[in-house]
Each structure stands twice: as C-alpha cells, then as structure tokens.
Design an enzyme around this catalytic site. Sequence first.
Site, PDB file in Angstrom:
ATOM      1  N   ASP A 144     -15.500  -0.489  -7.693  1.00  0.00           N
ATOM      2  CA  ASP A 144     -15.514  -1.748  -8.446  1.00  0.00           C
ATOM      3  C   ASP A 144     -15.363  -2.905  -7.465  1.00  0.00           C
ATOM      4  O   ASP A 144     -14.936  -2.713  -6.320  1.00  0.00           O
ATOM      5  CB  ASP A 144     -14.399  -1.785  -9.505  1.00  0.00           C
ATOM      6  CG  ASP A 144     -12.997  -1.679  -8.898  1.00  0.00           C
ATOM      7  OD1 ASP A 144     -12.806  -0.866  -7.963  1.00  0.00           O
ATOM      8  OD2 ASP A 144     -12.095  -2.423  -9.337  1.00  0.00           O
ATOM      9  N   GLU A 213      -9.741  -0.418  -9.196  1.00  0.00           N
ATOM     10  CA  GLU A 213      -8.794  -0.749  -8.134  1.00  0.00           C
ATOM     11  C   GLU A 213      -8.491  -2.225  -8.107  1.00  0.00           C
ATOM     12  O   GLU A 213      -7.350  -2.648  -7.905  1.00  0.00           O
ATOM     13  CB  GLU A 213      -9.353  -0.295  -6.772  1.00  0.00           C
ATOM     14  CG  GLU A 213      -8.333  -0.268  -5.650  1.00  0.00           C
ATOM     15  CD  GLU A 213      -8.210  -1.567  -4.875  1.00  0.00           C
ATOM     16  OE1 GLU A 213      -7.307  -1.680  -4.051  1.00  0.00           O
ATOM     17  OE2 GLU A 213      -9.020  -2.503  -5.096  1.00  0.00           O
TER      18      GLU A 213
HETATM   19  N1  BES Z   1      -9.454  -3.872  -0.002  1.00  0.00           N
HETATM   20  C1  BES Z   1      -8.383  -4.425  -0.748  1.00  0.00           C
HETATM   21  C2  BES Z   1      -7.039  -4.051  -0.151  1.00  0.00           C
HETATM   22  C3  BES Z   1      -6.710  -4.847   1.072  1.00  0.00           C
HETATM   23  C4  BES Z   1      -6.652  -6.226   0.974  1.00  0.00           C
HETATM   24  C5  BES Z   1      -6.440  -4.224   2.241  1.00  0.00           C
HETATM   25  C6  BES Z   1      -6.318  -6.969   2.087  1.00  0.00           C
HETATM   26  C7  BES Z   1      -6.120  -4.978   3.344  1.00  0.00           C
HETATM   27  C8  BES Z   1      -6.058  -6.347   3.283  1.00  0.00           C
HETATM   28  C9  BES Z   1      -8.411  -3.955  -2.181  1.00  0.00           C
HETATM   29  O1  BES Z   1      -9.694  -3.821  -2.699  1.00  0.00           O
HETATM   30  C10 BES Z   1      -7.709  -5.004  -3.014  1.00  0.00           C
HETATM   31  O2  BES Z   1      -8.157  -6.105  -3.063  1.00  0.00           O
HETATM   32  N2  BES Z   1      -6.608  -4.614  -3.651  1.00  0.00           N
HETATM   33  C11 BES Z   1      -5.892  -5.475  -4.533  1.00  0.00           C
HETATM   34  C12 BES Z   1      -4.936  -4.581  -5.292  1.00  0.00           C
HETATM   35  C13 BES Z   1      -4.192  -5.256  -6.405  1.00  0.00           C
HETATM   36  C14 BES Z   1      -5.110  -5.717  -7.488  1.00  0.00           C
HETATM   37  C15 BES Z   1      -3.145  -4.325  -6.961  1.00  0.00           C
HETATM   38  C16 BES Z   1      -5.150  -6.546  -3.746  1.00  0.00           C
HETATM   39  O3  BES Z   1      -4.649  -6.279  -2.653  1.00  0.00           O
HETATM   40  O4  BES Z   1      -5.099  -7.672  -4.231  1.00  0.00           O
HETATM   41 ZN    ZN Z   2     -10.452  -5.830  -3.077  1.00  0.00          ZN
END
Ligand code: BES
Ligand code: ZN
Length: 526
Positions: A144, A213
């Site tokens: 997603d 996610e």
């Molecule tokens: N790829 C990101 C996670 C990430 C963000 C890793 C920044 C390293 C640095 C992932 O897709 C994401 O955006 N996760 C969300 C999770 C939340 C909705 C619980 C986030 O980090 O905001």
């Molecule tokens: Zn993300």
Amino acid sequence: MITVFWTCLLLYSNTLSYSHDSTNKGNVKNCKYLEETHLETLFKAIDYRKDVFVERLAHAVAIPSVSSQSEHQEDLVNMLKWTGDILNNLGFFWQIKSPTLSNKSNSSTSLKYPFLLGHLAKAQNINKQVLNKSKTLLIYAHVDVVAAKQSEGWEQSDPFVMERKNGFLKGRGTTDDKGPVVAWLNALSVLKEELGNDCFPPLNIKIFLETGEEIGSPGLREILSNEATFFNDIDYLVVTDNYCLTNYKPCLTYGLRGMVYFSLEINGPFKQDLHSGVHGGPIDEPLRESVYLLASMVDKDGKILIPEIYDDVLPLEEPENASYSSIQFNDETPGAYFVASKNEVLAKKWRWPSLSVHGIEGSISQKGDVKSVIPHRILSKFSIRLVPDQDPERVKELVRSYLEELHADWTLGKENANTMTLKSLHEGVLAWYNPNPQNNPVFIAAEKAVKRVYGLEPDYTREGGTIPAVVYLSQAIPSPTNVILLPIGTTDDGAHSQNEKLSEQHFMNGTKLMLAYIYELSLTQY
Ligand code: BES
Ligand code: ZN
C-alpha cells in the site's frame, strides 16, 4: 473502464516477463547449489533485464493502492493479485488472507486490509532433503502507499504514472515500498530464470505482503495469530522498507522508532462557523484552543512538555553515541536541521521521542481565502514517535491526562465552552531495535552481501520511522533477534512526499544486494 485498463495492464506485464523467461532460462548449470563464481553471471543477468525490471515497477506504481482511502480498497486486492501473478511464475504457493477487524478498526468495519502469505514451493529444488533441513527466510514488505495528488506539487502530471528521468524512477511508491517489493521479485526472478531447477541456494523462502502498513497495520496481529503455523518455522526476517542516509554508503538498519497517533477534536458551543466581527470576544473559539493545546505539548526546540513522557526513555550510552560519529551522513534536506552536530541530528531522529503535528482540519484552507470567520469545529492530527523503552499505552494515558487537564483549565468558569474529544487513530506501536546486530547471522550475511555488491563496509544505522510488522513479526518468529532492515533507497527519496523517487542505480544494485543476501544466508546452514 478502470477494470478494462487493469486487465490490459496485467496481461501486458505478464507478457513482458514470459517473453523474457524463455530466452534466458538456465544459464548457470551443472552445480549442486549456487556458487560464488555464479554471482557475477547473475549480476549481469540483472543488468541485462534492467528495462523489464523498470517496467515492472511502473506497473506496480500504476495500481493506486492507497490504504487511507476507502475508494481504493479494490486496488489493495489488485496489488496483491498482481504480485501473486509474478509469484506464480516464480514457483510460489500463495494465499490472500483478510482479517475480520472485528470491532477494533477505527475505520468502517466493512474495510479489510488483506495480506498475502506465500512460500517458494519446496519441490522445485534439486534436493528435498537438503531443503527440509534448510533455514527459512521471510521477506516482509507492504504494497500500500500513501495518497498523492498532482496539485500537491508533483512535477509529473500523475504521481501514479511512473516517470523515468535523469536516472530516477519517479512516482508514488517508488521507494516506499513498491520499489523494494519489485526488487525482491526481480531478484527471485533472476534466480529462477537463470538457475532453472539446478543450483538453487539451499534456503526456504517465504513472503508476507501487507496492504495497510501506511495506516498502522490494521488486522496484522490477528493474521499473525490465525496463521501462526506460517510464521513459526521462520528463521530469518528481512524487511526492505527504510532508507540509507547517503547515496554512496550502503547501510544495515537495526532500530526503528514506534508511534502513537491521535486526533484531537475541539467543538465550539455553536453549530456553524460565525462572523468574528459579529460574535468574536465573548465566545469560546475551537481553533484558539486547538492551537493552545498543540503548542503546549512541545517547546520550540522539540522537547515534549507532557509530564513523565521521558521517564522510560533509555539513555544513549557511550558505545552507541560513539558509533554515530563514524556514520556517513549527508542528508541534503536543505538547511532543515536546527541542531548543528551530526550526532545530535541522528540522536534526535533515532533515539529521542518527537512530536509532530500533521494537520488541522476545519480552519480556512482555501488558497487565498481571507474569511474573518470563527470555525465551529477543528480536528487536529498529531503523533509521537516512541523510543525504547516507552510503552505506547502509557504514552497514550500521559497525553490524555495532560490534554484533559489543559482543557479543564481552558474551559474553567466558562458558561458555554468548547468540548474536547481525543482519539487514538492507530493501535500504537513499540520501538524496535536489535541489541547486538554485529553478531547476528542476518547482519553477518548482509554485511558480506553489501561488500560483494558495493565493495564497501555498510554503516549500521537506526531509523526514526515506524514499521509495525517488524515489531510484531519479531515477536511471532522463533528467534526474535534474527531480524534485519536491508534498505535500498535513500533518505532523500521523498517517501510520503511530493516527487517521491528511487534512483535506477539503487534499484538495480538493491536487486543485486537482495540476491547476494539470499546466497550469503544460504551458506550459513546445511
Ligand atoms: N517506510 C516507512 C517506515 C519508515 C519511515 C522507515 C521513515 C524509516 C524512516 C513506512 O512505510 C511508514 O511510513 N510507516 C508509518 C507507520 C505508521 C503509520 C504506524 C510511519 O512511520 O509513519
Ligand atoms: Zn510509508
């Protein structure tokens, strides 16, 4: 109309990979398992397929699998099926599983966020006995994406039509997380197409794909418990969903921050917006209170003002702090950091909690609008990134009691006052870290793979972002510490932002890295 478009696209995408299959099958022969000397051939095979691989990513980007928008629910399933079609060709068995999301979800209960659970069919390999003894690698990723509109400032006319320009692949999801998903599929394709049924590395491979996610992984825990048998023979977990700090130094990542996410609704004691000249003065104003509450939670330097919130934060001990000094770091976010030293920037991103305000709905937002109005309802959204050992439930309580206290004070003595509603929009996610990465087999293999592909030692990094699946999967597998984040993109790729991109070079080298990683891991056994 949309369905017809998709059908055509899916057919086209399969044609591409089939035609390529038939001309390049089985170039590595007469071996029992994949050998070191074959890797160069496989790397060349990756280079040879570059255009096909880029095209494959364009197809993935073109499926607008935006998990936060209910109108794209169908696209979440389309995205899994599209991936499933490729997995079929690779010899995977897979199933789609939907959580029931009974009375837990913050969104309408009719919305489902399906998962794909797949495993590479064991029988395809030369020696079943060896594979039965072999370890199992689980690849996790999410398919997603967050929403994107051209009007938000994208240079290309449609964020879901990938553009290939100046060595970059541009479009929503190119780095987060479709580029990495497609890179894994590409690495597996090369293994299958070049090795046929010979020489396959002795490693069982499973794949777990998520479609929610970006909205906090609804139903993830339910699937982990319902499908426990799928997860309980996993030896190693690899996740490619984060970013390296520079584009010249590869990295391996051993930590993530957690997160709690809130909506704060302030309703005025009136049912519609009012003219501030007619009513302003003796009336409670929701936007004024919202701004006051938001501003009371964090100071100008980013220190969170909520009492007790730092109580459980683990101190940054010297070995770790010292390790930050040698990390290559050239984040080019222009003039963005208000602290000067590299160690301080990294600690603020990785090791300390931070509070961000994401948006305020209900205030005038039309460009150029100068209405002198008092909005009657304001909905603000903010989140706190959590670090070890903060507990999301405890942090939620601290936020609630602090805001309730401030609100009580704000409304004290007012006959008609604003009302406040605070909600948690996600379940809340713990921070994650691998306490001893250098001595763990998943990192040792990754370090060797990095050296093979880049000829460099990787930097060991943490991250400030959150991936709920890393926390919950590491609790669901037998060896919780055999978990690694193996990024291929970089911090300046613009994940979640306008003009998201992934460099072609990282896409290709990342594919090689994944393949080399499978090879290196397969050596640590049988
Ligand atoms: N790829 C990101 C996670 C990430 C963000 C890793 C920044 C390293 C640095 C992932 O897709 C994401 O955006 N996760 C969300 C999770 C939340 C909705 C619980 C986030 O980090 O905001
Ligand atoms: Zn993300």
